[in-house]
Design a protein around this motif. Structure first.
Motif, PDB file in Angstrom:
ATOM      1  N   SER A 155       0.959  -1.180   0.053  1.00 26.32           N
ATOM      2  CA  SER A 155       0.039   0.090   0.028  1.00 26.32           C
ATOM      3  C   SER A 155       0.990   1.329   0.181  1.00 26.32           C
ATOM      4  O   SER A 155       0.314   2.424  -0.386  1.00 26.32           O
ATOM      5  CB  SER A 155      -1.071   0.006   1.259  1.00 26.32           C
ATOM      6  OG  SER A 155      -0.083   0.068   2.453  1.00 26.32           O
ATOM      7  N   MET A 156       2.286   1.051   0.437  1.00 23.41           N
ATOM      8  CA  MET A 156       3.109   2.062   0.439  1.00 23.41           C
ATOM      9  C   MET A 156       3.689   2.561  -1.101  1.00 23.41           C
ATOM     10  O   MET A 156       3.943   3.928  -1.247  1.00 23.41           O
ATOM     11  CB  MET A 156       4.275   1.931   1.323  1.00 23.41           C
ATOM     12  CG  MET A 156       3.947   1.606   2.785  1.00 23.41           C
ATOM     13  SD  MET A 156       2.875   2.687   3.651  1.00 23.41           S
ATOM     14  CE  MET A 156       4.462   3.865   3.614  1.00 23.41           C
ATOM     15  N   ILE A 157       3.407   1.604  -1.928  1.00 23.44           N
ATOM     16  CA  ILE A 157       4.071   1.803  -3.396  1.00 23.44           C
ATOM     17  C   ILE A 157       3.032   2.172  -4.441  1.00 23.44           C
ATOM     18  O   ILE A 157       3.357   2.105  -5.524  1.00 23.44           O
ATOM     19  CB  ILE A 157       5.297   1.026  -3.509  1.00 23.44           C
ATOM     20  CG1 ILE A 157       4.788  -0.496  -3.246  1.00 23.44           C
ATOM     21  CG2 ILE A 157       6.370   1.282  -2.517  1.00 23.44           C
ATOM     22  CD1 ILE A 157       5.843  -1.489  -3.675  1.00 23.44           C
ATOM     23  N   VAL A 158       1.730   1.669  -4.404  1.00 22.22           N
ATOM     24  CA  VAL A 158       1.104   1.441  -5.498  1.00 22.22           C
ATOM     25  C   VAL A 158      -0.421   2.516  -4.942  1.00 22.22           C
ATOM     26  O   VAL A 158      -0.738   2.728  -3.836  1.00 22.22           O
ATOM     27  CB  VAL A 158       0.396   0.096  -5.703  1.00 22.22           C
ATOM     28  CG1 VAL A 158       1.625  -0.736  -6.038  1.00 22.22           C
ATOM     29  CG2 VAL A 158      -0.304  -0.555  -4.301  1.00 22.22           C
ATOM     30  N   GLY A 159      -1.199   2.678  -6.138  1.00 20.73           N
ATOM     31  CA  GLY A 159      -2.340   3.466  -5.911  1.00 20.73           C
ATOM     32  C   GLY A 159      -3.513   2.724  -5.913  1.00 20.73           C
ATOM     33  O   GLY A 159      -4.628   3.269  -5.317  1.00 20.73           O
ATOM     34  N   ARG A 160      -3.635   1.652  -6.060  1.00 22.43           N
ATOM     35  CA  ARG A 160      -4.889   0.395  -5.947  1.00 22.43           C
ATOM     36  C   ARG A 160      -4.949   0.211  -4.711  1.00 22.43           C
ATOM     37  O   ARG A 160      -4.011   0.393  -3.801  1.00 22.43           O
ATOM     38  CB  ARG A 160      -4.654  -0.473  -7.050  1.00 22.43           C
ATOM     39  CG  ARG A 160      -3.507  -1.803  -6.499  1.00 22.43           C
ATOM     40  CD  ARG A 160      -3.220  -2.498  -7.742  1.00 22.43           C
ATOM     41  NE  ARG A 160      -2.502  -2.108  -8.455  1.00 22.43           N
ATOM     42  CZ  ARG A 160      -1.599  -2.657  -9.405  1.00 22.43           C
ATOM     43  NH1 ARG A 160      -1.895  -4.150  -9.553  1.00 22.43           N
ATOM     44  NH2 ARG A 160      -0.577  -2.264 -10.501  1.00 22.43           N
ATOM     45  N   ASN A 161      -6.161  -0.227  -4.358  1.00 20.20           N
ATOM     46  CA  ASN A 161      -6.667  -0.699  -3.077  1.00 20.20           C
ATOM     47  C   ASN A 161      -6.185  -2.088  -2.707  1.00 20.20           C
ATOM     48  O   ASN A 161      -6.540  -3.071  -3.324  1.00 20.20           O
ATOM     49  CB  ASN A 161      -8.222  -0.804  -3.017  1.00 20.20           C
ATOM     50  CG  ASN A 161      -8.633  -1.319  -1.656  1.00 20.20           C
ATOM     51  OD1 ASN A 161      -7.912  -1.306  -0.615  1.00 20.20           O
ATOM     52  ND2 ASN A 161      -9.944  -1.660  -1.401  1.00 20.20           N
ATOM     53  N   PRO A 162      -5.174  -2.272  -1.847  1.00 19.24           N
ATOM     54  CA  PRO A 162      -4.461  -3.422  -1.619  1.00 19.24           C
ATOM     55  C   PRO A 162      -5.370  -4.465  -1.156  1.00 19.24           C
ATOM     56  O   PRO A 162      -5.080  -5.794  -0.840  1.00 19.24           O
ATOM     57  CB  PRO A 162      -3.273  -3.329  -1.034  1.00 19.24           C
ATOM     58  CG  PRO A 162      -3.731  -2.037   0.134  1.00 19.24           C
ATOM     59  CD  PRO A 162      -4.572  -1.368  -1.076  1.00 19.24           C
ATOM     60  N   ASP A 163      -6.626  -4.094  -0.382  1.00 18.46           N
ATOM     61  CA  ASP A 163      -7.442  -4.947   0.387  1.00 18.46           C
ATOM     62  C   ASP A 163      -8.255  -6.136  -0.610  1.00 18.46           C
ATOM     63  O   ASP A 163      -8.406  -7.275  -0.340  1.00 18.46           O
ATOM     64  CB  ASP A 163      -8.454  -4.336   1.012  1.00 18.46           C
ATOM     65  CG  ASP A 163      -7.941  -3.380   2.243  1.00 18.46           C
ATOM     66  OD1 ASP A 163      -6.776  -3.805   2.802  1.00 18.46           O
ATOM     67  OD2 ASP A 163      -8.567  -2.690   2.657  1.00 18.46           O
ATOM     68  N   SER A 164      -8.193  -5.501  -1.941  1.00 16.00           N
ATOM     69  CA  SER A 164      -8.697  -6.530  -2.887  1.00 16.00           C
ATOM     70  C   SER A 164      -7.721  -7.577  -3.636  1.00 16.00           C
ATOM     71  O   SER A 164      -7.982  -8.389  -4.543  1.00 16.00           O
ATOM     72  CB  SER A 164      -9.386  -5.804  -3.975  1.00 16.00           C
ATOM     73  OG  SER A 164      -8.551  -4.985  -4.614  1.00 16.00           O
TER      74      SER A 164
END
Length: 350
Positions: A155-164
């Motif tokens: 989550s620190m390096i991408v713009g997408r929602n990591p929960d999915s």
């Protein structure tokens, strides 16, 4: 009696500036580039310094945010918002250039010793070490803390929602970020530093930061961020293609000759499948280097984005081990970048 004739009016001679004199305006940019790469690889940007004064990119970001608040009026028409975006970009570039030129002039007052502070300043705008650390944290999180820790790290390096994202999705996102940011955060700033010194790298980071903040195709920024997005595409045109070559060379020394050939082939064939005219080059090159499928459909801000897979014949499910392989290729690619910079320096001295 004849009056004495006045001498003919003469224009003052136009000073001729030789190429040698022009080169004396700046320190040797290739030597500056090598010094900045070495400093950033060895030390990065100290966390305590960041906590105390922030980072040059955060200062640039604060200026962009202020311009956004003042100039991006949602009640204005499309043409007016596009013009406001152009004005915001010009103000950003003017302020950045003025600051970089002032710092360069100040360091030049120190003579040859001014190379060190200039290199220290330039090193803050490179991201070899920080990129390595952030991506390595994703692999470590997956291996030691499972999916929850992997999602937290990515989550620190991408713009997408990591929960999915499942484990394969987290791993693929980390590798894609590593590849894209190798171009945006390492090769491109290094390229412009080598071309134009501290002003070159500072202007590039201003453009790239503006693109990341306001260069979106959302309703709010489609017109206001148009100029920033187009200029970012332009300044990344050469570096993105260079980054794919360095990744392929990294694959040669980190993996094998076959990996280098596959990396070059996939970059050439698949780069156009990516939504970005530039990011497809390093991502496709990395997909080929470690023989893994990258890109494909993903969710950004709750919206499903349809995108073709890169290297469709490669391994389908990514793992933490694939992140580690990609990091190794990245490490070697950075060394090839430094080696190329040294080679150009030697050629320029010859």
């Amino acid at each position: 009696r004849a009056r004495p004739r006045s001498p003919p009016c003469q224009m003052p001679p136009v000073p001729v500036v030789s190429p040698m004199a022009l080169s004396d305006l700046w320190p040797d940019t290739l030597l500056l580039l090598l010094a900045a790469l070495a400093i950033e690889a060895a030390f990065g940007y100290p966390q305590r310094l960041y906590a105390r004064i922030g980072h040059p990119v955060t200062w640039i970001g604060a200026l962009i945010a202020g311009l956004d608040r003042r100039l991006n009026r949602e009640t204005a028409g499309f043409a007016a918002r596009k013009a406001a975006g152009v004005a915001a970009l010009l103000i950003l570039l003017a302020v950045t250039l003025a600051g970089a030129l002032a710092l360069t002039a100040l360091c030049r007052q120190l003579g040859p010793a001014g190379l060190l502070p200039l290199a220290l300043l330039a090193s803050t705008l490179l991201a070899q070490r920080s990129l390595y650390e952030h991506v390595a944290a994703v692999a470590q999180g997956l291996e030691t803390g499972g999916l929850a820790e992997g999602r937290k790290a990515v989550s620190m390096i991408v713009g997408r929602n990591p929960d999915s994202l499942d484990e394969a999705g987290v791993s693929r996102a980390a590798i894609e970020s590593l590849s894209e940011n190798f171009s945006d955060g390492v090769v491109a700033p290094a390229f412009w530093l080598g071309v134009a010194g501290l002003p070159g790298i500072a202007l590039y980071k201003a453009i790239n930061t503006a693109d990341s903040m306001i260069g979106h195709k959302s309703e709010k920024y489609l017109h206001f961020g148009w100029a920033s997005a187009r200029l970012d595409d332009l300044v990344n045109l050469i570096p993105a293609r260079l980054s794919s070559i360095f990744i392929a060379l990294g694959a040669l020394t980190a993996e094998s000759f076959a990996a280098m050939r596959r990396s070059l082939r996939i970059a050439r064939v698949d780069h156009g499948k990516h939504r970005s005219p530039n990011s497809g080059w390093p991502e496709a090159a990395m997909a080929g280097a470690i023989d893994l499928q990258l890109a494909g459909p993903r969710v950004y801000e709750g919206v499903l984005v349809h995108e073709e897979m890169l290297n469709i014949g490669g391994k389908r499910l990514a793992t933490a081990a694939d992140i580690e392989r990609a990091i190794k290729v990245f490490d070697h690619a950075c060394m090839w970048l430094a080696g190329a910079s040294l080679a150009f320096l030697v050629l320029s001295l010859g």
